[in-house]
Design a protein around this motif. Sequence first.
Motif, short mmCIF file in Angstrom:
data_model
loop_
_atom_site.label_atom_id
_atom_site.label_comp_id
_atom_site.label_asym_id
_atom_site.label_seq_id
_atom_site.Cartn_x
_atom_site.Cartn_y
_atom_site.Cartn_z
N HIS A 140 0.90 5.55 -10.01
CA HIS A 140 -0.23 4.40 -9.02
C HIS A 140 0.23 3.01 -9.92
O HIS A 140 1.02 1.57 -9.70
N LYS A 158 0.63 -1.36 -0.34
CA LYS A 158 0.17 0.03 -0.09
C LYS A 158 1.00 1.26 -0.18
O LYS A 158 1.60 1.32 1.11
N LEU A 159 1.68 2.47 -1.11
CA LEU A 159 1.86 2.97 -0.74
C LEU A 159 1.22 4.20 -0.29
O LEU A 159 -0.06 4.49 -1.09
N VAL A 160 1.53 4.79 0.33
CA VAL A 160 1.39 6.25 0.87
C VAL A 160 1.18 7.38 0.20
O VAL A 160 2.78 7.45 -0.45
N PRO A 174 9.38 4.56 8.15
CA PRO A 174 7.85 4.19 8.63
C PRO A 174 7.55 3.00 7.90
O PRO A 174 7.82 2.51 6.40
N ARG A 220 4.14 10.51 -1.11
CA ARG A 220 5.08 10.73 -0.74
C ARG A 220 5.82 11.77 0.28
O ARG A 220 7.29 11.14 0.68
N TRP A 268 10.03 4.54 -4.71
CA TRP A 268 8.13 5.23 -4.98
C TRP A 268 8.70 7.08 -4.88
O TRP A 268 8.08 7.89 -5.64
N GLU A 269 9.59 7.22 -3.82
CA GLU A 269 10.27 8.73 -3.97
C GLU A 269 10.99 9.29 -5.23
O GLU A 269 10.49 10.38 -5.66
N PHE A 292 5.47 1.30 6.45
CA PHE A 292 3.81 1.24 5.91
C PHE A 292 3.56 0.56 4.78
O PHE A 292 2.31 0.70 4.18
N PHE A 350 4.85 11.56 3.32
CA PHE A 350 5.20 10.94 4.32
C PHE A 350 6.77 9.86 4.05
O PHE A 350 6.94 9.36 5.26
N VAL A 351 6.95 9.74 2.58
CA VAL A 351 8.02 9.39 3.11
C VAL A 351 9.72 9.91 3.53
O VAL A 351 9.50 10.31 2.46
N LEU A 352 9.82 9.06 4.74
CA LEU A 352 11.03 9.38 5.48
C LEU A 352 12.31 8.86 4.56
O LEU A 352 12.80 8.31 5.39
N SER A 353 12.63 9.05 3.44
CA SER A 353 13.85 8.91 3.17
C SER A 353 15.47 9.36 3.80
O SER A 353 15.25 10.13 4.64
N SER A 354 16.55 8.77 3.31
CA SER A 354 17.60 9.36 4.55
C SER A 354 17.92 10.37 4.39
O SER A 354 18.43 10.67 5.28
N ARG A 355 18.22 10.55 2.57
CA ARG A 355 17.73 12.28 2.63
C ARG A 355 16.75 13.15 3.47
O ARG A 355 17.70 14.47 3.54
N ARG A 356 15.65 12.84 3.48
CA ARG A 356 15.22 14.05 3.52
C ARG A 356 15.36 14.23 5.62
O ARG A 356 15.22 15.08 5.63
N ARG A 357 15.31 12.28 5.92
CA ARG A 357 15.82 12.46 7.31
C ARG A 357 16.89 13.12 7.50
O ARG A 357 17.46 13.82 8.71
#
Lengths: 173, 165
Positions: B7, A34-36, B83, A38, B48-49, B85, A40-47
């Motif tokens: 998607h 289930k893709l959420v 997360p 983007r 996905w990102e 998900f 909310f995707v906390l990639s290492s770069r965003r972190r």
Amino acid sequence: MNKEDSLQELMTAWQQHSDRIEQIAGQHDLSHIKLVPRLFVLSSRRRRILSSLAMALVCLTVIVGMVILRQHYISDIFDQFFFAFLALLMVVTLIQSLRQIFLLRQQPQLNFQFSIFNSQFSPYSRAAVFASVVVMFLFFAVPIPNDRSMSQASLSHRSAAITNVSFVLSNII
Amino acid sequence: MNQNKEHIAFMEMLRRSDSTIFKICLMFTDRDPKNVKDMYQDIVCSLWESWPRFRGQCKENTWVYSIAFNTAVSQVRHRSLSPMFLSLDDNTYNYLAEESKNSLIERLYELIDRLSPPDKALLLLYLDRIPAREMGQALGITEAAVNHRIERIKDKLKTLNQTTI
């Protein structure tokens, strides 16, 4: 056994393994995914961006706090030094976060680490080392306008101060 | 509507690249189903990102390799905090772990585990018979550097193979 034979053996074993993995992947049920959004995707770069910004914010908060507290105590060389350190750390972390924001738009590529320094230390340790070196340079070279000016301090005085700060930094890192 | 199309396109790409992602997960972890699952999840997150930025500048598979390697290497260096998900079925990861328990495969991974993450990435591309030019694109290095590094890895593997017999 020469290196080609050794690699041939490895390649044959891998080929069989690879075929099995492809079979397993063929049976993998992707409907579970289930893709959420983007955001909310906390990639290492965003972190890294978030932690750099958080660190810069902490530095800024401490600087503001010190400015307010300064009304109640006498400023000395450590105070000035700490200010300079925080300001530099804040600048470094801000540059780091801007760089990460820029990289976020780039095609990610594997970073072959040829430099021992880069491969052994995290970005924050590198930032702290860089900031320390710059502060040390400023500490020795630039006189701080104060009653107890650094330009008037003896070399042993400065060295003792740097040793103390290095000790504090090494504990933090 | 567009989001739905995106998607679907992403899921189709994932279907085509699933085995590649599994191979990378097995190579960069200790083959424990839980760790393989964590890394798979991180790689899918990264893909996905980055998916909107993929504009066919290289082959799809090369792009998947580059994103997946990047994620795997950074996960090896710093523990993942992604997360949870994705709802993933456990059976696949257990099958993969079982598959890796074959004695010859265990020995193969034993050798691979001694290589550095960039060398592992290059070796996987080599074992998957990816052309040197595409290897270079996936890893961000020149074709000449790829060939040079492959030779070094071969030497390393030979030495490791002799010392572990």
